[in-house]
Design an enzyme around this catalytic site. Structure first.
Site, mmCIF file in Angstrom:
data_model
loop_
_atom_site.group_PDB
_atom_site.id
_atom_site.type_symbol
_atom_site.label_atom_id
_atom_site.label_comp_id
_atom_site.label_asym_id
_atom_site.label_seq_id
_atom_site.Cartn_x
_atom_site.Cartn_y
_atom_site.Cartn_z
ATOM 1 C CB CYS A 1 -1.079 -4.460 5.686
ATOM 2 S SG CYS A 1 0.538 -3.905 6.199
ATOM 3 C CB CYS B 1 1.631 -5.421 3.412
ATOM 4 S SG CYS B 1 1.597 -5.900 5.156
#
Length: 109
Positions: free
Chosen positions: A30, A33
């Site tokens: 991600c 993230c």
């Protein structure tokens, strides 16, 4: 302090203690993230919020049970827990200033 990785079987123990805990639901693939990693590491440092706030992280690919139980639909999702109860939640990458201000709302200062 640092960001501690937790798992489905340690979630309750790590998030129900006294004080403020920030739970980061994330995945290795991600990009948002990964953008938040340096912010979390910085905030968890002793000179920022590290002495007042516990930071923990869960990889939703490796440990999906709690994320599914809570209803995490997007990542990164951040839960702010105070004395074992969820008091706030945020989804997506956030600027450090905004993220820090949201956490500080729940500190007893």
């Amino acid at each position: 302090m640092s960001v501690k990785e937790i798992h489905d079987n340690t979630y309750v123990k790590e998030t129900t203690g006294p004080g403020v805990t920030v739970v980061d639901f994330r995945a290795d693939w991600c990009p948002p993230c990964k953008m938040m990693d340096p912010i979390l590491k910085s905030l968890s440092a002793e000179n920022e919020l590290g002495k007042d706030v516990k930071f923990v992280s869960m990889n939703v690919d490796k440990d999906p049970l709690i994320a599914n139980e809570i209803g995490v639909q997007g990542i990164p999702t951040f839960l702010i827990m105070k004395d074992g109860k969820m008091v706030s939640g945020m989804v997506g990458a956030k600027p450090k200033k905004l993220f820090k201000e949201e956490i500080e709302k729940y500190l007893n200062k």
